[in-house]
Design a protein around this motif. Structure first.
Motif, PDB file in Angstrom:
ATOM      1  N   GLN B  45       0.837  -1.202   0.000  1.00 33.81           N
ATOM      2  CA  GLN B  45       0.000   0.000   0.000  1.00 33.81           C
ATOM      3  C   GLN B  45       0.865   1.242   0.000  1.00 33.81           C
ATOM      4  OE1 GLN B  45      -1.743   0.790   4.197  1.00 33.81           O
ATOM      5  NE2 GLN B  45      -1.291  -1.391   4.219  1.00 33.81           N
ATOM      6  N   LEU B  46       0.281   2.316  -0.508  1.00 38.62           N
ATOM      7  CA  LEU B  46       1.003   3.576  -0.578  1.00 38.62           C
ATOM      8  C   LEU B  46       1.200   4.155   0.818  1.00 38.62           C
ATOM      9  CD1 LEU B  46       2.099   5.945  -2.336  1.00 38.62           C
ATOM     10  CD2 LEU B  46      -0.210   6.908  -2.214  1.00 38.62           C
ATOM     11  N   LEU B  47       2.416   4.591   1.102  1.00 38.73           N
ATOM     12  CA  LEU B  47       2.689   5.280   2.356  1.00 38.73           C
ATOM     13  C   LEU B  47       2.688   6.798   2.105  1.00 38.73           C
ATOM     14  CD1 LEU B  47       3.469   5.191   5.352  1.00 38.73           C
ATOM     15  CD2 LEU B  47       5.871   5.067   4.629  1.00 38.73           C
ATOM     16  N   LEU B  48       3.527   7.247   1.173  1.00 41.27           N
ATOM     17  CA  LEU B  48       3.497   8.655   0.840  1.00 41.27           C
ATOM     18  C   LEU B  48       4.118   8.900  -0.531  1.00 41.27           C
ATOM     19  CD1 LEU B  48       6.626   9.711   1.386  1.00 41.27           C
ATOM     20  CD2 LEU B  48       5.861   9.827   3.732  1.00 41.27           C
ATOM     21  N   ARG B  49       3.815  10.078  -1.057  1.00 40.13           N
ATOM     22  CA  ARG B  49       4.328  10.461  -2.374  1.00 40.13           C
ATOM     23  C   ARG B  49       4.965  11.837  -2.270  1.00 40.13           C
ATOM     24  NH1 ARG B  49      -1.505  10.806  -5.259  1.00 40.13           N
ATOM     25  NH2 ARG B  49      -1.990   9.287  -3.642  1.00 40.13           N
ATOM     26  N   HIS B  50       5.967  12.093  -3.059  1.00 41.04           N
ATOM     27  CA  HIS B  50       6.742  13.317  -2.860  1.00 41.04           C
ATOM     28  C   HIS B  50       5.952  14.560  -3.193  1.00 41.04           C
ATOM     29  CE1 HIS B  50       7.648  13.822  -7.212  1.00 41.04           C
ATOM     30  NE2 HIS B  50       7.941  15.057  -6.868  1.00 41.04           N
ATOM     31  N   ILE B  51       5.005  14.475  -4.131  1.00 41.55           N
ATOM     32  CA  ILE B  51       4.290  15.678  -4.534  1.00 41.55           C
ATOM     33  C   ILE B  51       3.328  16.149  -3.439  1.00 41.55           C
ATOM     34  CG2 ILE B  51       4.497  15.255  -6.991  1.00 41.55           C
ATOM     35  CD1 ILE B  51       1.637  14.171  -6.958  1.00 41.55           C
ATOM     36  N   SER B  52       2.972  15.266  -2.509  1.00 40.33           N
ATOM     37  CA  SER B  52       2.029  15.656  -1.473  1.00 40.33           C
ATOM     38  C   SER B  52       2.701  16.392  -0.324  1.00 40.33           C
ATOM     39  CB  SER B  52       1.316  14.423  -0.926  1.00 40.33           C
ATOM     40  OG  SER B  52       0.587  13.786  -1.940  1.00 40.33           O
ATOM     41  N   ARG B  53       3.993  16.137  -0.180  1.00 39.69           N
ATOM     42  CA  ARG B  53       4.758  16.775   0.903  1.00 39.69           C
ATOM     43  C   ARG B  53       4.059  16.613   2.256  1.00 39.69           C
ATOM     44  NH1 ARG B  53       8.662  20.413  -0.067  1.00 39.69           N
ATOM     45  NH2 ARG B  53       9.312  20.693  -2.226  1.00 39.69           N
TER      46      ARG B  53
END
Lengths: 113, 110
Positions: B45-53
């Motif tokens: 599962q997704l933890l985090l993405r760089h564009i969301s900061r």
């Protein structure tokens, strides 16, 4: 709603046999991905489908591997003349076209004996 | 060649200690970077993405284009953070596939 569904969960097959692995993506998701997960190898990209565009097959390891996606929904990954090195967990994921999050299925564990 | 490198296969830390999982990438363009996590017997599962900061479960990651890195950090590790972590790069032109690193298993010891 339901997430990405893969079947079967486990598959044991004899060397040389063909196998088909199925993926049901989240409804409405136009992108679909297949990966192979092996111990120590991480996730190896196999193939990517996006809508009606030609799929990116650059990750398929040999011509024994093929995949299709019918009607922009269900996808089947076929491995012909299976070899022991094909043993792995095969993961499918889907995402909406302009959303970058990929949602993964639970995987199919393939064991070639 | 486009690549994601996670140099550590296993990282063990004590509860309450800081954590840094390393990720370096090579990509000829402007990639999108992600961290995915797989807890025991659960789906990736997704933890985090760089564009969301954003900070998720206390984790942060900053994209450093100069060093082509996207390291995952948490100031105080918890036992429930024990999992397999994968750094991923998503292509942003032509194909939109993801490529993943080999993963780092994080073990948080009591």
């Amino acid at each position: 709603g339901a997430g990405v569904s893969q079947s079967p969960s486990n598959k044991v097959t004899e060397k040389g046999k063909d196998v088909e692995l199925r993926c049901d993506p989240i409804s409405g998701h136009t992108a679909l991905y297949w990966y192979r997960q092996s111990l120590g190898q991480g996730l190896e990209f196999l193939i990517y489908f996006q809508g009606n565009s030609a799929p990116d097959k650059s990750g398929l390891p040999s011509d024994r591997f093929s995949a299709e996606r019918t009607g922009g929904s269900v996808s089947t990954l076929t491995i012909q003349r299976t070899q022991q090195e094909d043993s792995a967990v095969y993961l499918c994921a889907s995402s909406a076209y302009r959303d970058t999050e990929a949602f993964f299925g639970q995987g199919t564990r393939l064991t070639v004996v | 060649a486009q690549r994601v490198t996670q140099p550590e296969k296993l990282l063990s830390v004590f509860k309450g200690a800081p954590v840094e999982l390393k990720c370096n990438y090579s990509y000829s363009g402007s990639p999108e970077l992600f961290w995915y996590v797989q807890y025991s017997r659960q789906r990736l599962q997704l933890l985090l993405r760089h564009i969301s900061r954003e900070s998720i479960k206390g984790f942060t990651a900053d994209l450093n284009k100069g060093e082509t890195s996207f390291h995952l950090k948490k100031p105080f590790a918890q036992e429930e953070d024990s999992a397999m972590y994968y750094c991923a790069l998503r292509y942003t032109s032509g194909t939109y596939k993801y490529i993943f690193g080999t993963g780092t298993r994080l073990k948080v010891l009591a």
